[in-house]
Design an enzyme around this catalytic site. Structure first.
Site, short mmCIF file in Angstrom:
data_model
loop_
_atom_site.label_atom_id
_atom_site.label_comp_id
_atom_site.label_asym_id
_atom_site.label_seq_id
_atom_site.Cartn_x
_atom_site.Cartn_y
_atom_site.Cartn_z
N HIS A 65 0.81 -1.22 0.00
CA HIS A 65 0.00 0.00 0.00
C HIS A 65 0.84 1.28 0.00
O HIS A 65 0.39 2.33 0.46
CB HIS A 65 -0.95 0.00 1.20
CG HIS A 65 -2.04 -1.02 1.10
ND1 HIS A 65 -1.86 -2.33 1.46
CD2 HIS A 65 -3.31 -0.92 0.64
CE1 HIS A 65 -2.99 -3.00 1.25
NE2 HIS A 65 -3.88 -2.17 0.75
N HIS A 118 0.03 -15.42 7.71
CA HIS A 118 0.63 -14.25 7.07
C HIS A 118 2.05 -14.05 7.60
O HIS A 118 2.49 -14.76 8.51
CB HIS A 118 -0.21 -13.00 7.33
CG HIS A 118 -1.33 -12.81 6.36
ND1 HIS A 118 -1.15 -12.21 5.13
CD2 HIS A 118 -2.64 -13.15 6.44
CE1 HIS A 118 -2.32 -12.18 4.49
NE2 HIS A 118 -3.23 -12.74 5.26
N ASP A 150 -7.73 -12.48 -3.11
CA ASP A 150 -8.13 -13.56 -4.01
C ASP A 150 -8.54 -14.79 -3.22
O ASP A 150 -7.83 -15.18 -2.28
CB ASP A 150 -6.96 -13.94 -4.92
CG ASP A 150 -6.57 -12.84 -5.89
OD1 ASP A 150 -7.21 -12.74 -6.94
OD2 ASP A 150 -5.63 -12.09 -5.58
#
Length: 409
Positions: A17, A106, A361
Site C-alpha cells: 500500500h 501471514h 483472491d
C-alpha cells in the site's frame, strides 16, 4: 534480499500500500527495441480485478519506463520501471482488531520478529504487489530470449483444489508419461491459455469445474490452492552451472521465492518416483542438425545434435539443459486472508478471534501464471549470459586436438 540474478540483475521495491512499486533491471543488452507496450501485456495478465473470482482491488498496473532506454532502444544502462498503486485502502487495516492480531499464515509475526517493525497495512513486502517488478523485468528478459533464441515460455493452471487437468492414475502417476500432457506442452501458447479465463486451464470442461470450485470457496469466505505448470521451449542446450547452481536448482529458487508457493516439481517429479528406471530413463536419439546461422546459434556450420526419445528429465540432465522442453509445476497454498472468523492469539499472547478485512483472491493460481513465466525468463536469461561469457572466453583459445569436438550452443 530484494535482488535476483548474477548477470541479469533485478531489484524490486515497494510494499502493498505504498505510493508505487517497481524494479531496477541491470544487465539488459543494449540495442534492443523496448517500450512500455512490450511489458504491459504481462502486467495486465497479472493485475487484480480480472474476474469475479479474483480480488476486487482495482489497479490498472500501468507500467512506466523511467530510465535505460532512448527512442525506444535499450542503452545497456539500468532500466527503472515504476507502477503506481492507485487503489490503496489502508483503512481496511487501520482498526483496533487488525492491529492486535498477527494474521494466521501471514508474514505479520515473522516480519516483526526479523525487523522489529512491520508495514501497518497489507502484507508489506510479503504482498503479491511486490511481484509487479518481477513481471516487468521478466517481460524484458523474455523479449530478448525470444528474439535471440526463439524461446517460448507458457504457463497454465494444472490444478485447483482436487480438480486436476491431468489427474494422476496408476498407469500415469506422473504427467511425464501421459501422451496428452506431452502433446499439450509441445503446442500450448498464451493465447490459448487466456481463452480459458478466468482460471487459465486449457480444457473447457475442467475449466468450468475449477471456476465453480473457486466460486464456492469465495462464497463461503474461504480460499483454496492449486498448481501452475510451465513449459520452456527452444531453450539452448548447455545452460546451468554445476554444482550448486544447476538449472533446476535456480528454477526452484526462483519459483519458491514467489509469494504463497509451497512446492516445486520438475520433469517427472514426485510421480516419477513410482516409475522404474527402465521406463524413466531418457534414451538419446539423433536429432536434425541446426542449420548454420539459425536464430540462437553461434556456429558458422551446421552441427550434429542429439535429443531424447522421452523427456522424463524435464529438459535438464546433470543440472544442464539438453535442448528438450523444460517443464515444471509450482504449488500455491490457499490465500491466507479469509473472511471467516478464526481463533488465534494477539501479539500479547491473549487468545481471541480475528475476522480479517481487505480485498483478496480466493485462489491466487490464475493470476500467478505470468509471475511464474517471468521468473522462468529471469532464470534462463541469467544462465544464457553466463554460458555466452564462457563460450566467448573459450573461443579465444587455440583449438584442442584429440578430444571430443566442442560444439557452440
Amino acid at each position: 534480499m530484494s535482488t535476483f540474478g548474477n548477470h541479469f540483475r533485478v531489484t524490486t521495491y515497494g510494499e502493498s500500500h505504498c505510493l508505487s512499486v517497481g524494479c531496477i533491471v541491470d544487465g539488459v543488452p543494449p540495442g534492443m527495441a523496448l517500450t512500455e507496450d512490450d511489458i504491459q501485456p504481462q502486467m495486465t495478465r497479472r493485475r487484480p480485478g480480472q474476474s469475479a473470482i479474483t480480488t476486487p482491488r482495482n489497479e490498472k498496473d500501468r507500467v512506466e519506463i523511467q530510465s535505460g532506454t532512448e527512442f525506444g532502444i535499450t542503452l545497456g544502462t539500468p532500466i527503472g520501471i515504476k507502477v503506481m498503486n492507485e487503489n490503496q485502502r489502508k483503512q481496511d487495516y487501520g482498526n483496533k482488531t487488525m492491529d492486535l492480531y498477527p494474521r494466521p499464515s501471514h508474514a505479520d509475526w515473522t516480519y516483526l520478529e526479523k525487523y522489529g517493525v512491520k508495514a501497518s497495512s497489507g502484507g508489506g513486502r510479503s504482498s503479491a504487489r511486490e511481484t509487479i517488478g518481477r513481471v516487468a523485468a521478466g517481460a524484458i528478459a523474455e523479449k530478448y530470449l525470444r528474439e535471440a533464441f526463439g524461446v517460448e515460455i507458457v504457463a497454465f493452471t494444472s490444478s485447483i483444489g482436487n480438480e486436476f487437468l491431468f489427474p494422476p492414475t496408476p498407469e500415469h502417476p506422473t504427467s511425464a508419461t501421459n501422451p496428452a500432457f506431452l502433446q499439450l506442452i509441445e503446442t500450448i501458447d498464451r493465447k490459448t491459455v487466456d481463452e480459458f479465463l478466468p482460471v487459465r486451464t486449457p480444457n473447457e470442461e475442467v475449466s468450468k469445474r475449477m471456476e465453480k470450485l473457486v466460486g464456492d470457496f469465495k462464497e463461503r469466505e474461504d480460499s483454496i490452492g492449486g498448481t501452475v505448470t510451465c513449459v520452456i521451449r527452444n531453450c539452448p542446450s548447455g545452460l546451468g552451472e554445476p554444482c550448486f547452481d544447476k538449472l533446476e536448482a535456480t528454477l526452484a529458487h526462483a519459483m519458491l521465492s514467489i509469494p504463497a508457493t509451497k512446492g516445486f516439481d520438475i520433469g517427472s517429479g514426485f510421480g516419477g518416483c513410482q516409475v522404474p528406471g527402465s521406463i524413466h530413463n531418457d534414451p538419446f536419439i539423433k536429432a536434425p542438425a541446426i542449420p548454420a546461422g539459425e536464430t540462437g546459434t553461434s556456429s558458422s556450420v551446421p552441427r550434429p545434435r542429439l535429443t531424447t526419445k522421452t523427456n522424463n528429465s524435464g529438459g535438464i540432465q546433470g543440472g544442464i539443459t539438453n535442448g528438450a522442453p523444460i517443464y515444471f509445476t509450482v504449488a500455491f497454498k490457499p490465500p491466507a486472508t479469509i473472511g471467516q472468523a478464526q481463533t488465534t492469539a494477539t501479539y500479547d499472547q491473549e487468545e481471541g478471534v480475528l475476522e480479517a478485512k481487505g480485498r483478496h483472491d480466493p485462489c491466487v493460481v490464475p493470476r500467478a501464471i505470468p509471475i511464474v513465466e517471468a521468473m522462468a525468463a529471469l532464470v534462463i536469461i541469467d544462465a544464457v549470459m553466463a554460458q555466452k561469457a564462457r563460450e566467448a572466453s573459450r573461443s579465444l583459445l587455440p583449438p584442442l586436438k584429440g578430444v571430443v569436438p566442442v560444439h557452440k550452443a
